[in-house]
Design a protein around this motif. Structure first.
Motif, PDB file in Angstrom:
ATOM      1  N   THR A 160       7.795  -3.009   2.028  1.00 26.33           N
ATOM      2  CA  THR A 160       8.346  -1.659   1.895  1.00 26.33           C
ATOM      3  C   THR A 160       9.845  -1.702   1.629  1.00 26.33           C
ATOM      4  O   THR A 160      10.426  -0.726   1.195  1.00 26.33           O
ATOM      5  CB  THR A 160       8.105  -0.822   3.167  1.00 26.33           C
ATOM      6  N   ILE A 212       8.021   3.461  -2.609  1.00 24.45           N
ATOM      7  CA  ILE A 212       7.048   4.464  -2.182  1.00 24.45           C
ATOM      8  C   ILE A 212       6.616   5.283  -3.397  1.00 24.45           C
ATOM      9  O   ILE A 212       5.437   5.532  -3.631  1.00 24.45           O
ATOM     10  CB  ILE A 212       7.658   5.406  -1.111  1.00 24.45           C
ATOM     11  N   SER A 247       2.519   2.606   0.265  1.00 24.95           N
ATOM     12  CA  SER A 247       2.628   3.547   1.376  1.00 24.95           C
ATOM     13  C   SER A 247       2.258   2.815   2.652  1.00 24.95           C
ATOM     14  O   SER A 247       1.445   1.902   2.636  1.00 24.95           O
ATOM     15  CB  SER A 247       1.705   4.740   1.160  1.00 24.95           C
ATOM     16  N   GLY A 299       4.694  13.520   4.267  1.00 24.96           N
ATOM     17  CA  GLY A 299       3.965  12.405   3.677  1.00 24.96           C
ATOM     18  C   GLY A 299       3.761  12.615   2.184  1.00 24.96           C
ATOM     19  O   GLY A 299       3.786  11.682   1.390  1.00 24.96           O
ATOM     20  N   ALA A 303       0.417   8.606   5.452  1.00 24.04           N
ATOM     21  CA  ALA A 303       0.616   7.576   4.436  1.00 24.04           C
ATOM     22  C   ALA A 303      -0.222   7.871   3.194  1.00 24.04           C
ATOM     23  O   ALA A 303       0.199   7.608   2.072  1.00 24.04           O
ATOM     24  CB  ALA A 303       0.265   6.208   5.003  1.00 24.04           C
ATOM     25  N   SER A 313       0.815  10.501   0.036  1.00 24.76           N
ATOM     26  CA  SER A 313       1.601  10.197  -1.156  1.00 24.76           C
ATOM     27  C   SER A 313       0.712   9.670  -2.292  1.00 24.76           C
ATOM     28  O   SER A 313       1.218   9.261  -3.331  1.00 24.76           O
ATOM     29  CB  SER A 313       2.696   9.194  -0.820  1.00 24.76           C
ATOM     30  N   PRO A 325      -1.174   6.848  -2.577  1.00 22.56           N
ATOM     31  CA  PRO A 325      -0.672   5.511  -2.898  1.00 22.56           C
ATOM     32  C   PRO A 325      -1.666   4.671  -3.696  1.00 22.56           C
ATOM     33  O   PRO A 325      -2.865   4.966  -3.701  1.00 22.56           O
ATOM     34  CB  PRO A 325      -0.459   4.893  -1.515  1.00 22.56           C
ATOM     35  N   LEU A 340      -2.286   0.824   0.355  1.00 22.88           N
ATOM     36  CA  LEU A 340      -1.975   1.320   1.690  1.00 22.88           C
ATOM     37  C   LEU A 340      -1.722   0.139   2.616  1.00 22.88           C
ATOM     38  O   LEU A 340      -2.546  -0.772   2.702  1.00 22.88           O
ATOM     39  CB  LEU A 340      -3.160   2.144   2.208  1.00 22.88           C
ATOM     40  N   VAL A 371       8.527   7.583   3.630  1.00 24.86           N
ATOM     41  CA  VAL A 371       7.609   8.503   2.954  1.00 24.86           C
ATOM     42  C   VAL A 371       8.158   8.813   1.557  1.00 24.86           C
ATOM     43  O   VAL A 371       7.608   9.640   0.843  1.00 24.86           O
ATOM     44  CB  VAL A 371       7.337   9.813   3.722  1.00 24.86           C
TER      45      VAL A 371
END
Lengths: 334, 234, 298
Positions: free
Chosen positions: B48, B73, B78, B99, B147, B150, B152, B155, C182
């Protein structure tokens, strides 16, 4: 400890050398300037003892310096002078006078008592809380200086203080204070205080009484600051409330921050750099003639420089020039 | 989908992970297993971007390692982090809203919130409640749902079962299995190796910042000795 | 009776001004732990903008007010960008000292480039006229001030509750890293915090200028000192705390003016600060501050 003494010796050599050089080669004006720098050195060292070891920003130091200066001045000034300058002083303050040593001792004792009372509050607060209370102390003390003109003469000059000190005396004094500050830093209390600044819970868990060691440092700091104030009053002959307020607070704070508040070496280094650096800036400020060019007056330049020193130090070297190293750490192997 | 190459992670001067490499293919669930302090969370933090790391991290062919946290992100990473870290002073719904902060279309955010509140009915019942008042298991569900808001590509789940009662742990693993079946790519970090192995397509065993074993559940499961030593769970 | 009502309105107006400033400090502190002492110089920027407009012969009150507010917002964002970004994740002490430094630089720049002496600004005098409110003589300025502050508090509350960015700012006060995780850009959150803070300083500037009618390099120092105190009283970092602290401070100040004998007038600040210090002894973290956990965050 031995390493500490070695460090003290090194710093002392520098301080004495500057003093000797000024005495032999300096004009009267230079003498006054260097004396002022040494007074600020005493203030910064006093500040370092609490702020540097406990890592709590203190803003009240100039107030304690002021208390020391005024008490000593009131005690030492002859009755004849006080009869003119403080005709309305209460409690017979204008009806006695003492020798310089007793005056200084009384000033130190009174400052220490006031510091102890305020310290009882300060040491219990969180860092920001302690800072705001120290700010409150500064404002309150200043208000009292201004308000009780019958005792302190407020913004007017309190004059007629006999000149007791010379440059030699303050050089000796500063060597002694460097020694005290350094010995405190390396003492059991100093080590505990620094440990608690790094890790409050950890230090507490290993049996450190944080409030107690903070209080000891705070009172010692107050005593050293009162000595700085006494030295100030005993040389200049006149004092007023103005030099014990925000401008002086920030000036000395900048000195400590630049050098590095965690070490005594940092306190000395920062004071020397800013004292002498600022003097050159002040010279430019007045609009001197350089190489035949008449430079304009630039009032406020010294303030800009001082502010910039703080901002840049914080941005690029928040721990100050010295960081955690004392002078002997640069020369001796660990 | 996710390719990690020669990743080293630093906490101040200390190197916590020493040049590990691994892959997660699209639609797979891959787990990083190992004891406390093995470097699992450090690895997640490096992906991240919240800790200093060297090496190469790619998501979907795009290099992530030189980008700030927010861009990663935005590009499909995420995380439901260790310790859940729900915004305790916000309502469940506001947690989900944040989120989905990177989703452009407001209508999508609304429909996603509705979708996840339906998927996690306990959260649906508590949508206006402050997240700080939820139980540990509920907070974990919220962290996972947040999470997912978004949308993603991959994850990251960091110790989702930590500190939860066995019954709740089973629920959480059911949720992860459900997500996997829906096609989500998952990197799962777990101390609870038995459960994690069961639902992972492929697993890596970490110890002292190095990958010491890897393989499918069957292969790793056979080496009971290794498992016992590294995870403390036989 | 009339006297009491008058003093209550006095206290409210003082409190409103402190609350505006304290909110500006608190919103920045809540997300980055920075005690922004340079907030006062933002007020001065607004004031000097009015001076500049005066020099350009622009007297339209709407333009004057709007420009001062915009200038304050701009200056605030610039401070974040150039002065506070390097210490963004530093400890509060580093931030506080940086802010002191910035404040010093700005004050001396005003001194250097404008003038060390006060400059008169008369364009806002029109805001102040006597009003008869149910038989009580008050100043229109006091009513404006109280009203504007109430409006700002409501607007700020709506912003923090209804918009994603506002919600993110509330979340950032608790766990900034998670907000980045986020995908919300840290730079944006900081910029908005300073923008809002600048807006509040700009509004306060209008009222301060309308009352004192002049600007000097150090004009921001005292108001911010008071705002700082208000924040501490209410609990640093708590927005409701900042408002509460502001009004408490206003009330204490007016009470001191009313209760202290005339000859003790010079001691007003000493008493105010003394009371504040006592308050802190009673509640070391302020009245509305959340409990601080000293241990490691999990």
């Amino acid at each position: 400890m031995t390493r500490g003494l070695y460090g003290v010796a090194l710093i002392s050599i520098v301080l004495i050398a500057i003093g000797v050089a000024t005495t032999y080669f300096g004009s009267r004006y230079h003498l006054r300037l260097v004396y002022g720098a040494y007074v600020n050195l005493l203030v910064v060292l006093g500040l370092q003892v609490f702020m540097g070891n406990a890592r709590i920003t203190n803003l009240s130091h100039s107030a304690f310096m002021g208390i020391g200066a005024y008490v000593a001045a009131i005690c030492v000034t002859p009755e004849t002078v006080k009869a003119i300058s403080l005709p309305q002083a209460p409690w017979g303050l204008n009806a006695f006078s003492l020798d310089p040593i007793s005056s200084a001792l009384i000033a130190i004792a009174i400052t220490a008592i006031i510091a102890a009372l305020i310290g009882l509050i300060i040491v219990r607060l969180t860092a920001i809380g302690a800072t705001i209370v120290s700010l409150a102390v500064l404002v309150i003390v200043h208000s009292v200086f201004l308000f009780r003109t019958d005792i302190f003469k407020g913004n007017q000059a309190f004059f007629g203080i006999p000149q007791v000190f010379s440059l030699t005396s303050i050089v000796i004094l500063s060597v002694a204070v460097v020694f005290i500050a350094r010995m405190f830093r390396e003492s059991k209390w100093g080590v505990q205080l620094r440990a608690s600044a790094d890790d409050e819970l950890g230090a507490q868990a290993s049996g450190v009484n944080i409030h107690q060691v903070r209080l000891i440092a705070w009172i010692l700091s107050g005593i050293l600051l009162s000595i700085a104030g006494i030295a100030y009053a005993f040389y200049l002959g006149t004092i007023s409330a103005r030099p014990f307020y925000f401008n002086h607070v920030f000036l000395t704070l900048a000195m400590l921050i630049l050098g590095g508040m965690r070490t005594v070496t940092g306190a000395v280094l920062g004071t020397l750099i800013i004292s002498f650096g600022l003097e050159s800036v002040r010279w430019i400020e007045t609009g001197p003639v350089v190489l035949g060019i008449d430079l304009p007056e630039v009032l406020g330049l010294s303030g800009v420089v001082l502010g910039a020193v703080i901002v840049l130090t914080m941005a690029f070297r928040p721990e100050g020039i010295m960081g955690d190293r004392e002078v002997e750490d640069l020369l001796l192997k660990p | 989908m996710l390719a990690v190459d020669q990743l080293s992670v630093f906490h101040g001067p200390i190197e916590a992970v020493h040049g590990i490499s691994f892959n997660v293919a699209a639609g797979q669930c891959v787990s990083l297993l190992g004891p406390n302090g093995a470097g699992k969370t450090s690895t997640i933090s490096a992906i991240t971007g919240v800790v200093r790391a060297t090496g190469r991290i790619e998501v979907d062919g795009e290099i992530m390692s030189d980008q700030p946290v927010e861009s990663r992100i935005l590009k499909g990473v995420s995380v439901a982090p260790e310790g859940r870290r729900v915004f305790a002073n916000l309502s469940v719904e506001d947690n989900l809203k944040l989120g989905g902060a990177i989703v452009q279309n407001k209508a999508n955010i609304r429909s996603d919130i509705a979708h996840w509140l339906q998927t996690f009915p306990v959260l649906g019942e508590r949508r206006a409640q402050l997240a700080g008042t939820l139980s540990g298991g509920e907070q974990q569900m919220l962290a996972i749902a947040r999470a997912l808001m978004s949308r993603p590509k991959i994850l990251l789940l960091d110790e989702p079962s930590l500190g939860l009662a066995p019954k709740i742990v089973a629920q959480i693993f059911d949720i992860i299995r459900h997500l996997k079946n829906e096609g989500m790519t998952i990197l799962l970090v777990e101390q609870n190796a038995t459960q994690a192995l069961k639902l992972s397509d492929y697993s890596y065993l970490l110890n002292n910042g190095k990958i010491v074993a890897e393989g499918s559940a069957e292969k790793l499961g056979q080496s009971n000795e290794l498992m016992a030593e590294l995870t403390g769970i036989a | 009776m009339e006297y009491i009502v008058q003093q209550v309105i006095n206290a409210l107006a003082f409190g409103a001004e402190y609350a505006l400033l304290a909110l500006g400090l608190a919103i920045v502190f809540s997300i980055m732990g920075l005690v922004n002492f340079a907030h006062g110089e933002i007020i001065a920027v607004g004031g000097y903008t009015m001076v500049a407009l005066g020099a350009l012969m622009i007297g339209n009150p709407y333009i004057v007010i709007a420009s001062a507010v915009v200038a304050a917002m701009f200056a605030s964002v610039m401070l974040e960008r150039f002065a506070f970004r390097p210490v963004r994740y530093a400890d509060p002490t580093t931030g506080l000292l940086t802010a002191f430094g910035v404040s010093m630089i700005l004050q001396n720049l005003f001194l250097l480039f404008v003038s060390p002496r006060p400059i008169a600004v008369t364009s806002l005098y029109f805001l102040d006229w006597p009003v008869n409110l149910f038989g009580v003589q008050v100043s229109s300025l006091q009513l404006f001030e109280t009203g504007a502050t109430a409006l700002v508090i409501v607007a700020l509350m709506l912003f923090l509750r209804r918009t994603t960015l506002g919600i993110a700012m509330r979340a950032a006060a608790l766990d900034f890293e998670m907000v980045r995780l986020v995908g919300i850009r840290a730079n944006r959150v900081f910029a908005v915090a300073f923008l809002v803070s600048g807006l509040l300083a700009g509004l306060a500037c209008i009222f301060i200028m309308a009352r004192r009618g002049s600007v000097d390099p150090h004009m921001g120092f005292n108001p911010v000192l008071k705002a700082f105190v208000a924040c501490v009283v209410g609990g640093f970092g708590s927005l409701p705390g900042a408002v509460l602290g502001g009004f408490i401070l206003g009330a204490v100040e007016v009470a001191m003016l009313v209760l202290l004998p005339q000859e003790y007038g010079g001691m007003k600040d000493a008493f105010v600060f003394g009371i504040i210090a006592l308050l802190l002894i009673w509640r070391p973290n302020g009245i509305l501050s959340p409990r601080i956990e000293k241990g490691d965050k999990v």
